[in-house]
Design a protein around this motif. Sequence first.
Motif, PDB file in Angstrom:
ATOM      1  N   ALA A  99       7.186  20.890  -9.182  1.00 13.27           N
ATOM      2  CA  ALA A  99       7.705  21.594  -7.951  1.00 13.27           C
ATOM      3  C   ALA A  99       6.870  22.864  -7.371  1.00 13.27           C
ATOM      4  CB  ALA A  99       9.121  21.878  -8.407  1.00 13.27           C
ATOM      5  N   GLY A 100       6.893  22.737  -6.075  1.00 10.81           N
ATOM      6  CA  GLY A 100       6.104  23.757  -5.563  1.00 10.81           C
ATOM      7  C   GLY A 100       6.976  24.579  -4.312  1.00 10.81           C
ATOM      8  N   PHE A 101       6.217  25.340  -3.705  1.00 11.45           N
ATOM      9  CA  PHE A 101       7.040  26.272  -2.709  1.00 11.45           C
ATOM     10  C   PHE A 101       6.259  26.032  -0.927  1.00 11.45           C
ATOM     11  CE2 PHE A 101       7.450  28.179  -6.706  1.00 11.45           C
ATOM     12  CZ  PHE A 101       8.755  28.507  -6.640  1.00 11.45           C
ATOM     13  N   CYS A 102       7.319  25.851  -0.251  1.00  5.76           N
ATOM     14  CA  CYS A 102       7.065  25.353   1.200  1.00  5.76           C
ATOM     15  C   CYS A 102       7.787  26.297   1.801  1.00  5.76           C
ATOM     16  CB  CYS A 102       7.735  23.877   1.511  1.00  5.76           C
ATOM     17  SG  CYS A 102       6.767  22.897   0.624  1.00  5.76           S
ATOM     18  N   TYR A 103       7.280  26.515   3.299  1.00  7.91           N
ATOM     19  CA  TYR A 103       7.919  27.554   4.218  1.00  7.91           C
ATOM     20  C   TYR A 103       8.235  26.901   5.675  1.00  7.91           C
ATOM     21  CZ  TYR A 103       6.903  30.455   0.246  1.00  7.91           C
ATOM     22  OH  TYR A 103       6.874  31.032  -1.236  1.00  7.91           O
ATOM     23  N   GLN A 104       8.826  27.466   6.100  1.00  5.14           N
ATOM     24  CA  GLN A 104       9.108  27.337   7.698  1.00  5.14           C
ATOM     25  C   GLN A 104       9.047  28.576   8.383  1.00  5.14           C
ATOM     26  OE1 GLN A 104      12.842  25.222   7.617  1.00  5.14           O
ATOM     27  NE2 GLN A 104      11.901  23.435   8.423  1.00  5.14           N
ATOM     28  N   GLU A 105       8.452  28.650   9.644  1.00  7.00           N
ATOM     29  CA  GLU A 105       8.748  29.960  10.364  1.00  7.00           C
ATOM     30  C   GLU A 105       9.842  29.677  11.253  1.00  7.00           C
ATOM     31  OE1 GLU A 105       4.745  30.276  11.932  1.00  7.00           O
ATOM     32  OE2 GLU A 105       4.063  31.406  10.023  1.00  7.00           O
ATOM     33  N   LEU A 106      10.801  30.158  10.872  1.00  7.65           N
ATOM     34  CA  LEU A 106      12.126  30.188  11.769  1.00  7.65           C
ATOM     35  C   LEU A 106      12.230  31.711  12.627  1.00  7.65           C
ATOM     36  CD1 LEU A 106      14.397  27.996   9.477  1.00  7.65           C
ATOM     37  CD2 LEU A 106      12.786  27.210  11.292  1.00  7.65           C
ATOM     38  N   SER A 107      13.608  32.243  12.457  1.00  3.95           N
ATOM     39  CA  SER A 107      13.671  33.581  12.989  1.00  3.95           C
ATOM     40  C   SER A 107      12.982  34.496  11.962  1.00  3.95           C
ATOM     41  CB  SER A 107      15.065  33.661  13.435  1.00  3.95           C
ATOM     42  OG  SER A 107      15.817  33.670  12.258  1.00  3.95           O
ATOM     43  N   ALA A 108      12.805  33.862  10.776  1.00  5.22           N
ATOM     44  CA  ALA A 108      12.293  34.648   9.496  1.00  5.22           C
ATOM     45  C   ALA A 108      11.821  33.725   8.825  1.00  5.22           C
ATOM     46  CB  ALA A 108      13.082  35.596   8.793  1.00  5.22           C
ATOM     47  N   LEU A 109      10.915  33.808   7.749  1.00  6.04           N
ATOM     48  CA  LEU A 109      10.422  32.865   7.019  1.00  6.04           C
ATOM     49  C   LEU A 109      11.289  32.134   6.022  1.00  6.04           C
ATOM     50  CD1 LEU A 109       7.581  31.869   6.349  1.00  6.04           C
ATOM     51  CD2 LEU A 109       7.153  33.294   4.571  1.00  6.04           C
ATOM     52  N   HIS A 110      11.513  30.986   6.140  1.00  2.00           N
ATOM     53  CA  HIS A 110      12.415  30.328   5.319  1.00  2.00           C
ATOM     54  C   HIS A 110      11.615  29.478   4.250  1.00  2.00           C
ATOM     55  CE1 HIS A 110      15.836  27.879   4.111  1.00  2.00           C
ATOM     56  NE2 HIS A 110      15.256  26.773   4.586  1.00  2.00           N
ATOM     57  N   GLY A 111      12.429  29.773   3.222  1.00  2.38           N
ATOM     58  CA  GLY A 111      11.913  29.256   1.919  1.00  2.38           C
ATOM     59  C   GLY A 111      12.493  27.891   1.529  1.00  2.38           C
TER      60      GLY A 111
END
Length: 190
Positions: A99-111
């Motif tokens: 398992a790893g970690f991904c991100y989305q740049e929304l109004s703040a960084l979402h994990g």
Amino acid sequence: MSPVPSPTSDRLSAYLASDAVVDHEHPLIRAHTDARRGTAEERARAAFLFVRDEVEHVIDAGDPRVTWRASDVLRERVGICHAKAHLLAALLRAQGIPAGFCYQELSALHGLNAVYLHGNWARLDARGNRTGAGGEFSLDEEKLAWPVDVARGERDLPEIHPAPAPAVVDFLMSSRPGPGWYETGLPKTL
């Protein structure tokens, strides 16, 4: 359209590692996973549903606590999206599921997370489905909590990291419990 998830390490073992944040060797994590039975996919689904449905998101719950270490998130049963991702990674890794970690740049960084099953990576978002979020367990198509709105400047980041982003960990470790602790300082980007 979501980006194709791509690991930042070519070593699958990096996505099974234990550290101070993803402390999957902790007795609480081990006790939670040791009795799990079924296929890797069934165990991954169970871990996802547990984190999504049984661990409160601090914003939805109005909870002032700050958690960041996977075992603390499990013990307290509360965390922001990043903390919930730390716990999901620990629960999966404790069962030998990369398992790893991904991100989305929304109004703040979402994990969120990515899981490696059946020879492929799939992104999973166990944020919690209160307040309009819609994350579901799916290995075939992405069903993340929040769709990205490119018109608002939001974007998906395709990288799958073996460890949580240092900016996120630093923010969580330095935050003090209290109402709205997450409102200032949460990174907007990696």
